[in-house]
Design an enzyme around this catalytic site. Structure first.
Site, PDB file in Angstrom:
ATOM      1  N   CYS A 200     123.484 -74.840 -14.574  1.00  9.87           N
ATOM      2  CA  CYS A 200     123.143 -75.592 -15.667  1.00  9.87           C
ATOM      3  C   CYS A 200     122.578 -74.710 -16.583  1.00  9.87           C
ATOM      4  O   CYS A 200     122.086 -73.694 -16.113  1.00  9.87           O
ATOM      5  CB  CYS A 200     122.026 -76.749 -15.271  1.00  9.87           C
ATOM      6  SG  CYS A 200     121.116 -77.701 -16.718  1.00  9.87           S
TER       7      CYS A 200
ATOM      8  N   HIS B 176     126.844 -84.831 -15.273  1.00 12.46           N
ATOM      9  CA  HIS B 176     125.685 -83.860 -15.201  1.00 12.46           C
ATOM     10  C   HIS B 176     125.003 -84.066 -16.675  1.00 12.46           C
ATOM     11  O   HIS B 176     123.696 -84.044 -16.692  1.00 12.46           O
ATOM     12  CB  HIS B 176     126.246 -82.508 -15.156  1.00 12.46           C
ATOM     13  CG  HIS B 176     125.293 -81.342 -15.449  1.00 12.46           C
ATOM     14  ND1 HIS B 176     124.884 -80.739 -14.306  1.00 12.46           N
ATOM     15  CD2 HIS B 176     124.764 -80.856 -16.552  1.00 12.46           C
ATOM     16  CE1 HIS B 176     123.910 -79.639 -14.782  1.00 12.46           C
ATOM     17  NE2 HIS B 176     123.957 -79.880 -16.169  1.00 12.46           N
ATOM     18  N   GLU B 177     125.763 -84.324 -17.730  1.00  6.07           N
ATOM     19  CA  GLU B 177     125.402 -84.352 -18.929  1.00  6.07           C
ATOM     20  C   GLU B 177     124.483 -85.831 -19.111  1.00  6.07           C
ATOM     21  O   GLU B 177     123.428 -85.862 -19.595  1.00  6.07           O
ATOM     22  CB  GLU B 177     126.113 -84.139 -20.281  1.00  6.07           C
ATOM     23  CG  GLU B 177     127.042 -82.913 -20.003  1.00  6.07           C
ATOM     24  CD  GLU B 177     126.055 -81.696 -20.003  1.00  6.07           C
ATOM     25  OE1 GLU B 177     124.807 -81.768 -20.623  1.00  6.07           O
ATOM     26  OE2 GLU B 177     126.068 -80.553 -19.487  1.00  6.07           O
TER      27      GLU B 177
ATOM     28  N   HIS C  13     121.371 -85.817 -17.954  1.00  6.52           N
ATOM     29  CA  HIS C  13     120.023 -85.005 -18.697  1.00  6.52           C
ATOM     30  C   HIS C  13     119.588 -86.004 -19.821  1.00  6.52           C
ATOM     31  O   HIS C  13     118.134 -85.965 -19.769  1.00  6.52           O
ATOM     32  CB  HIS C  13     120.758 -83.804 -19.746  1.00  6.52           C
ATOM     33  CG  HIS C  13     120.811 -82.626 -18.891  1.00  6.52           C
ATOM     34  ND1 HIS C  13     119.729 -81.797 -18.464  1.00  6.52           N
ATOM     35  CD2 HIS C  13     122.094 -81.821 -18.605  1.00  6.52           C
ATOM     36  CE1 HIS C  13     120.187 -80.815 -17.856  1.00  6.52           C
ATOM     37  NE2 HIS C  13     121.507 -80.665 -17.882  1.00  6.52           N
TER      38      HIS C  13
END
Length: 179
Positions: free
Chosen positions: A104, A146-147, A150
Site C-alpha cells: 500500500c 483494496h481500494e 480505503h
C-alpha cells in the site's frame, strides 16, 4: 479526461497519508458535486499514484475523505485496467480466496500476505456522473477490494491476524516514515 489524454498528466502530485493518519481510518463521505473540483482530484490521484509507482489510490490517501479511487492495474492475464470510480459500492466479492502479497502506498515499502477473493465487482460513477460497473479477476480483483477498503476506512493491515499482523506492525514501527 478528454479522449487520448494521459491520466494524471495535468494533475499535481500530492503528499500521501500514512498509516496512523486519522483520514485513513474513517469511512469516506459520498461525493455530491461532480464538477471541476472532482475532475481535478481525479487527475491529482492519477499523478500521485504514478509518481509513487502504485496501481491504485484512494482520495483519503491524499487527505481527501471522499469516496473516490483510481486504478491502473493488470489482471492475472496481464490485461491493463485503467479508470476511476466515484461513490463505489462493492457488489460482488466471491470465488476462491487467495492469500497473496499486498502492499500500500500508505505503508511504503511494506507488504504482507493478505487474503482476498479472486473476483470482485464495483459499481459507482465516473467523475462526470455516468454509471460504471467494473469487473475484476485475479490481481485486479485484489486491487479493487483494496481500494474499496480505503474508502470504507480500512487498510490491508486490518485484514491480518496473528503473527502476520504482529510482524507487519513491527515493520511499521521500524519504518523510516513512521511517526
Amino acid at each position: 479526461m478528454r479522449h487520448g489524454q494521459i491520466p494524471g498528466a495535468r494533475g499535481r502530485v500530492r503528499p500521501l497519508s500514512l498509516l496512523g493518519d486519522a483520514v485513513l481510518h474513517e469511512p469516506c463521505r459520498e461525493v455530491t458535486d461532480f464538477g471541476p473540483e472532482l475532475a481535478e482530484l481525479v487527475e491529482d490521484l492519477f499523478a500521485t499514484m504514478y509518481a509513487a509507482h502504485g496501481v491504485g489510490l484512494a482520495a483519503n490517501q491524499v487527505g481527501e475523505p471522499l469516496r473516490v479511487f483510481v486504478y491502473d492495474c493488470p489482471d492475472d492475464d496481464d490485461v491493463r485496467h485503467l479508470g476511476h470510480v466515484v461513490n463505489p459500492r462493492l457488489v460482488e466479492a466471491d470465488g476462491i480466496v487467495i492469500r497473496g502479497p499486498e502492499g500500500c502506498l500508505s505503508l511504503p515499502g511494506l507488504e504482507a500476505g493478505t487474503e482476498r477473493y479472486d473476483h470482485a465487482v464495483i459499481e459507482g460513477f465516473t467523475m462526470t456522473g455516468d454509471r460504471v460497473r467494473v469487473h475484476g479477476t485475479g490481481w485486479f480483483a485484489r486491487c479493487l477490494q483494496h481500494e474499496y477498503d480505503h474508502v470504507e476506512g480500512r487498510v490491508y493491515a486490518d485484514h491480518l491476524k496473528g503473527w502476520r499482523h504482529r510482524r507487519l506492525m513491527r515493520q511499521v514501527g521500524r519504518a523510516s516514515w513512521h511517526r
